[in-house]
Design an enzyme around this catalytic site. Structure first.
Site, PDB file in Angstrom:
ATOM      1  N   HIS A 201      31.381  21.744 -21.911  1.00 57.40           N
ATOM      2  CA  HIS A 201      30.963  21.312 -20.559  1.00 57.40           C
ATOM      3  C   HIS A 201      30.418  19.883 -20.573  1.00 57.40           C
ATOM      4  O   HIS A 201      29.494  19.552 -19.825  1.00 57.40           O
ATOM      5  CB  HIS A 201      29.899  22.259 -19.974  1.00 57.40           C
ATOM      6  CG  HIS A 201      30.387  23.652 -19.738  1.00 57.40           C
ATOM      7  ND1 HIS A 201      30.896  24.079 -18.534  1.00 57.40           N
ATOM      8  CD2 HIS A 201      30.445  24.730 -20.568  1.00 57.40           C
ATOM      9  CE1 HIS A 201      31.241  25.354 -18.623  1.00 57.40           C
ATOM     10  NE2 HIS A 201      30.982  25.776 -19.848  1.00 57.40           N
TER      11      HIS A 201
ATOM     12  N   ASN B  89      30.220  30.169 -13.971  1.00 54.00           N
ATOM     13  CA  ASN B  89      31.538  29.531 -14.010  1.00 54.00           C
ATOM     14  C   ASN B  89      32.282  29.786 -12.710  1.00 54.00           C
ATOM     15  O   ASN B  89      31.831  30.578 -11.874  1.00 54.00           O
ATOM     16  CB  ASN B  89      32.372  30.104 -15.164  1.00 54.00           C
ATOM     17  CG  ASN B  89      32.052  29.466 -16.511  1.00 54.00           C
ATOM     18  OD1 ASN B  89      31.467  28.385 -16.580  1.00 54.00           O
ATOM     19  ND2 ASN B  89      32.439  30.136 -17.582  1.00 54.00           N
TER      20      ASN B  89
HETATM   21 FE1  HDE Z   1      27.914  28.140 -22.016  1.00 52.90          FE
HETATM   22  N1  HDE Z   1      27.059  26.687 -23.136  1.00 52.90           N
HETATM   23  N2  HDE Z   1      27.985  29.338 -23.651  1.00 52.90           N
HETATM   24  N3  HDE Z   1      28.905  29.587 -20.962  1.00 52.90           N
HETATM   25  N4  HDE Z   1      27.864  27.001 -20.407  1.00 52.90           N
HETATM   26  C1  HDE Z   1      26.714  25.476 -22.678  1.00 52.90           C
HETATM   27  O1  HDE Z   1      24.711  24.325 -23.105  1.00 52.90           O
HETATM   28  C2  HDE Z   1      27.297  29.135 -24.788  1.00 52.90           C
HETATM   29  C3  HDE Z   1      29.262  30.817 -21.404  1.00 52.90           C
HETATM   30  C4  HDE Z   1      28.232  27.331 -19.148  1.00 52.90           C
HETATM   31  O2  HDE Z   1      26.068  22.062 -16.534  1.00 52.90           O
HETATM   32  C5  HDE Z   1      25.935  24.676 -23.687  1.00 52.90           C
HETATM   33  O3  HDE Z   1      23.714  22.518 -22.189  1.00 52.90           O
HETATM   34  C6  HDE Z   1      27.434  30.262 -25.659  1.00 52.90           C
HETATM   35  C7  HDE Z   1      29.542  31.704 -20.321  1.00 52.90           C
HETATM   36  C8  HDE Z   1      28.070  26.213 -18.257  1.00 52.90           C
HETATM   37  O4  HDE Z   1      24.826  21.479 -18.239  1.00 52.90           O
HETATM   38  C9  HDE Z   1      25.724  25.670 -24.833  1.00 52.90           C
HETATM   39  C10 HDE Z   1      28.243  31.131 -25.005  1.00 52.90           C
HETATM   40  C11 HDE Z   1      29.352  30.949 -19.188  1.00 52.90           C
HETATM   41  C12 HDE Z   1      27.559  25.188 -19.051  1.00 52.90           C
HETATM   42  C13 HDE Z   1      26.513  26.868 -24.358  1.00 52.90           C
HETATM   43  C14 HDE Z   1      28.576  30.554 -23.731  1.00 52.90           C
HETATM   44  C15 HDE Z   1      28.966  29.636 -19.609  1.00 52.90           C
HETATM   45  C16 HDE Z   1      27.448  25.721 -20.378  1.00 52.90           C
HETATM   46  C17 HDE Z   1      26.562  23.364 -24.061  1.00 52.90           C
HETATM   47  C18 HDE Z   1      28.767  32.476 -25.479  1.00 52.90           C
HETATM   48  C19 HDE Z   1      29.545  31.387 -17.734  1.00 52.90           C
HETATM   49  C20 HDE Z   1      27.230  23.785 -18.608  1.00 52.90           C
HETATM   50  C21 HDE Z   1      25.703  22.302 -23.437  1.00 52.90           C
HETATM   51  C22 HDE Z   1      27.779  33.399 -25.711  1.00 52.90           C
HETATM   52  C23 HDE Z   1      28.702  32.490 -17.347  1.00 52.90           C
HETATM   53  C24 HDE Z   1      25.782  23.614 -18.284  1.00 52.90           C
HETATM   54  C25 HDE Z   1      24.611  23.013 -22.825  1.00 52.90           C
HETATM   55  C26 HDE Z   1      25.532  22.283 -17.635  1.00 52.90           C
HETATM   56  C27 HDE Z   1      26.958  24.988 -21.458  1.00 52.90           C
HETATM   57  C28 HDE Z   1      26.597  27.982 -25.087  1.00 52.90           C
HETATM   58  C29 HDE Z   1      29.444  31.180 -22.787  1.00 52.90           C
HETATM   59  C30 HDE Z   1      28.731  28.600 -18.657  1.00 52.90           C
HETATM   60  C31 HDE Z   1      26.097  25.196 -26.199  1.00 52.90           C
HETATM   61  C32 HDE Z   1      26.819  30.405 -27.023  1.00 52.90           C
HETATM   62  C33 HDE Z   1      29.915  33.186 -20.421  1.00 52.90           C
HETATM   63  C34 HDE Z   1      28.375  26.177 -16.775  1.00 52.90           C
HETATM   64  O5  HDE Z   1      24.392  26.009 -25.005  1.00 52.90           O
END
Ligand code: HDE
Length: 744
Positions: free
Chosen positions: A105, A178
């Site tokens: 992202h 999302n």
């Molecule tokens: Fe994320 N995800 N994600 N994700 N995600 C990040 O956090 C992570 C997942 C989502 O606008 C990171 O600040 C793991 C699902 C959005 O700043 C990080 C897993 C969904 C954004 C991270 C998921 C998301 C992130 C990277 C699996 C929808 C952008 C940078 C368990 C429900 C946030 C950050 C923004 C961002 C980890 C799966 C949505 C690395 C470990 C499911 C919208 O922390």
């Protein structure tokens, strides 16, 4: 207020030396008599603190700068001196300007706004933002693509992030969702593998922002739980027409908790006011080159012109007693609950109404954490959610630093008081002696033992009381072992054209893979299990024999499932869910973009009338000519050109009208005009021409479009095409055209 009418920024010293309590009280004073909107504007300003720029240039220590254009040199043609502290401060600050981009992202765009509660929802939740009709809570919303780096484009085939930060009276709540309601995997421990597979390949960092390559499809073909999410990413949902025409989903099942402690399961939804509309793949591809900022520009411009994007926020509510009645596990993040089974209860409206003042300070430094929660909302044991709870805080500590919560964009509006101290970039000046609990020493204001725990406060968080017991085990619940039912349901829910696009997407992606075995594995091991018709159509495009591919597909990667004693009862269903299809006309043309092609000698009165009629419907109109500047109309008036044709592109617009000029025959010979119309036709857009410009339409050779246009095909020619054109713009695309015959 400052001279330019913007609210005066807060004094940074005041910010540093006042306590959060004082800041909060300051924000509360003088509110009596103002309406709720002003109150939200005021609280939005607290998120907006910045330095008051001085008219005279200084360095970071406040030292006046006399010359910022020349380094300090030994002689005008001599070497630069090490003594030049002014140059060194400027350059070293520049050298440190970048912070690490988000690992996923990375490319995002955000805006401020407000959530307004539609009523008192205390029967569902004690979360105070839902407590009364009209209650307003400031929000900051960031949209993003997942795979590409910060400098990639807006429109690749990808999931879009939909992160909402609510600045509630009881602290910050981050709903990090999302634009698709399910996810690729069950368990967070697989997330690094998923991301490594989809990101550019490690040997050559190719391709950028694309899933169409070996490593992603290798991983996918061995991971059957991915199949439902793949259907979403292979659909046109993967390139929204606008951030304001995409849905948002919390994805996981959460809980809402009322004041008595009773809890219910919920799924969060955001439904766009403008309907759900997407680009088509060829359009999205062209946009990546022609305007890689297409979605962010669209959002920025819409907010600037006062067309504030809106969503209805709602929840699907599942009583605890119904936890096991769906035929799938509601803790499984690869499953959605069809809206036809559990309708959405609306909670209020989310509106984006202010662009950021500074992209870095706000959009880049905003730190979303799933663990930022408020009383009235709670987590569930969804294994993906549980893993995310760890990852987000960890990533913000690394990316923004241990004091990320003190930055204006991340700070809660209510006071913060605890014994966390120090670390890089600490802003708060903590006073008094004690930085531990319990203590009995007087604080700065004489009171002892602060801050105290708040066992009786409704603002204090209490985790839902839930009994959990089990063996310590590395295994997945057998209730998670159904990988294909909902992928099939998604396919069954699509209109014919949506199915065509999904077939084309799978075919394109797999034909991009270099290793033949990967194509065979994905087709035989995955797609064949979703739907036989889908598989047969993709097999044909890949030139692969389907039965042989099924035979040759490798078994999926080993996953330990517990013995089937946790299987929920209920029937698995592949029945269509009409809510999943985008095959719906729009209610309005609000925010839609129209190109009017003009040349010298055009009928200016008619152009102005058409433009006014479209603007009155909320559409954005651009006059496009062969050159920039002005075009002289037949009546001598000058029409300002919004974009010269070489800078415009048909794919930026939802409809096109040829207004013509004194010599339509000349316009008809222009390659750019023909290409413009051919593309608009190919991508199903509404097309019209003033009667006098009909030769231009004829010259474009659009299949089956005769002299008077072909209204059924969405092409209109006449003296007054306004009403027909506006009505046609509500049809997202004309699907009945023979587009294969159009070279565009
Ligand atoms: Fe994320 N995800 N994600 N994700 N995600 C990040 O956090 C992570 C997942 C989502 O606008 C990171 O600040 C793991 C699902 C959005 O700043 C990080 C897993 C969904 C954004 C991270 C998921 C998301 C992130 C990277 C699996 C929808 C952008 C940078 C368990 C429900 C946030 C950050 C923004 C961002 C980890 C799966 C949505 C690395 C470990 C499911 C919208 O922390």
């Amino acid at each position: 207020m400052t001279k330019n009418g913007k609210p005066a920024p807060m004094d940074p010293m005041k910010l540093a030396t006042t306590s959060p309590q004082q800041r909060f009280e300051g924000a509360q004073t003088g509110l009596a008599g103002r309406d709720a909107r002003q109150e939200t504007a005021k609280t939005q300003d607290l998120i907006r603190d910045s330095r008051d720029p001085a008219p005279g240039m200084t360095n970071n220590q406040g030292l006046g700068i006399s010359d910022d254009q020349n380094s300090l040199r030994a002689g005008v043609r001599g070497p630069t001196l090490l003594e030049d502290f002014q140059y060194r401060e400027k350059m070293t600050h520049f050298d440190h300007e970048r912070i690490t981009e988000r690992v996923v992202h990375a490319r995002g765009f955000a805006a401020h706004g407000v959530f307004e509660s539609a009523g008192d929802h205390s029967d569902l939740t004690m979360a105070n933002l839902f407590s009364e009709k009209g209650k307003q809570t400031p929000v900051f919303v960031r949209f993003s693509t997942v795979m590409g780096s910060r400098g990639s484009a807006d429109t690749p085939r990808d999931v879009r992030g939909f992160s909402v930060k609510f600045y509630t009276d009881h602290g910050v709540w981050d709903l990090v969702g999302n634009n698709m309601p399910v996810f690729f995997i069950h368990d967070a421990i697989k997330f690094p593998d998923l991301v490594h597979a989809v990101k550019p390949e490690q040997n050559n960092e190719i391709p950028q922002a694309q899933s169409a390559h070996d490593t992603f499809w290798d991983f996918a073909s061995l991971t059957p739980e991915i199949s439902h999410m793949l259907m979403w990413t292979m659909s046109d949902r993967a390139f929204p027409r606008s951030f304001s025409t995409m849905e948002g989903f919390g994805v996981h099942t959460f809980r809402m908790v009322d004041a008595a402690g009773a809890s219910r399961f919920v799924k969060f939804h955001f439904k766009p006011e403008k309907g759900v509309h997407s680009l088509v793949w060829e359009e999205a591809q062209k946009m990546m080159g022609k305007d890689p900022d297409y979605n962010r520009r669209d959002l920025f411009e819409a907010i600037e012109r006062g067309d504030f994007p809106k969503w209805t926020m709602g929840v699907q509510v599942i009583e605890e007693k119904d936890e096991f009645s769906f035929g799938f596990d509601i803790l499984d993040p690869t499953k959605l609950i069809p809206e036809e089974l559990v309708p959405i209860t609306p909670l209020g409206t989310l509106t984006l109404n202010r662009n950021v003042d500074n992209y870095f300070a706000e959009t880049e430094q905003v730190a979303f954490c799933l663990s930022h929660i408020v009383p009235g909302i709670d987590f569930t044991n969804d294994p993906l959610l549980q893993g995310r709870l760890f990852s987000y805080l960890d990533t913000q500590l690394r990316r923004v630093g241990p004091n990320f919560a003190e930055l204006p964009i991340n700070r809660p509006l209510n006071p913060v008081s605890n014994n966390q101290r120090e670390g890089f970039g600490r802003i708060t000046i903590d006073r008094g002696k004690a930085s531990y609990f319990p203590n009995n020493l007087p604080g700065p204001d004489g009171a002892r033992g602060l801050p105290m725990q708040q066992p009786d406060s409704p603002a204090a968080y209490r985790t839902v009381f839930e009994r959990v017991d089990g063996h310590k085990i590395r295994a997945r619940s057998s209730s998670f072992d159904d990988h294909f039912t909902q992928a099939t349901m998604f396919w069954n829910s699509m209109a014919g054209w949506e199915k065509d696009h999904i077939v084309a997407a799978f075919s394109f992606e797999l034909n991009q893979c270099e290793t033949p075995e990967i194509r065979i594995a994905a087709l035989g091991g995955l797609i064949a299990k979703i739907d036989p018709d889908l598989a047969a159509r993709v097999a044909e495009k890949l030139g692969i024999d389907l039965p042989a591919a099924i035979e040759a597909a490798p078994p999926p990667a080993f996953v330990a499932f517990a013995k089937p004693d946790t299987m929920p009862s209920g029937k698995r269903s592949t029945a269509a869910s009409p809510a999943l299809s985008m095959d719906k006309p729009a209610d309005s043309i609000l925010g839609r973009k129209v190109a009017i092609l003009i040349d010298a000698g055009v009928d200016g009165t008619k152009v102005k009338a058409l433009k006014a009629a479209l603007n009155a419907e909320g559409a954005v109109v651009h006059l496009i000519a062969a050159h920039g500047g002005m075009v002289k109309a037949a009546d001598g008036t000058m029409l300002p050109v919004d974009k010269p044709a070489p800078n415009a592109s048909s794919v930026f617009y939802d409809g096109v009208v040829v207004a013509g000029g004194v010599d339509p025959a000349k316009m008809a010979t222009m390659g750019l005009v023909k290409a413009f119309l051919a593309e608009a036709f190919k991508f199903g857009k509404a097309i019209a021409a003033f009667q006098e410009a009909s030769p231009v339409i004829q010259a474009a050779n659009l299949p089956d479009v005769g002299k008077n246009g072909a209204p059924k095909l969405g092409v209109f020619i006449g003296d007054d095409v306004t009403a027909a054109f506006i009505a046609a713009m509500k049809t997202p695309r004309f699907r009945n055209r023979n587009v294969d015959a159009v070279a565009a």
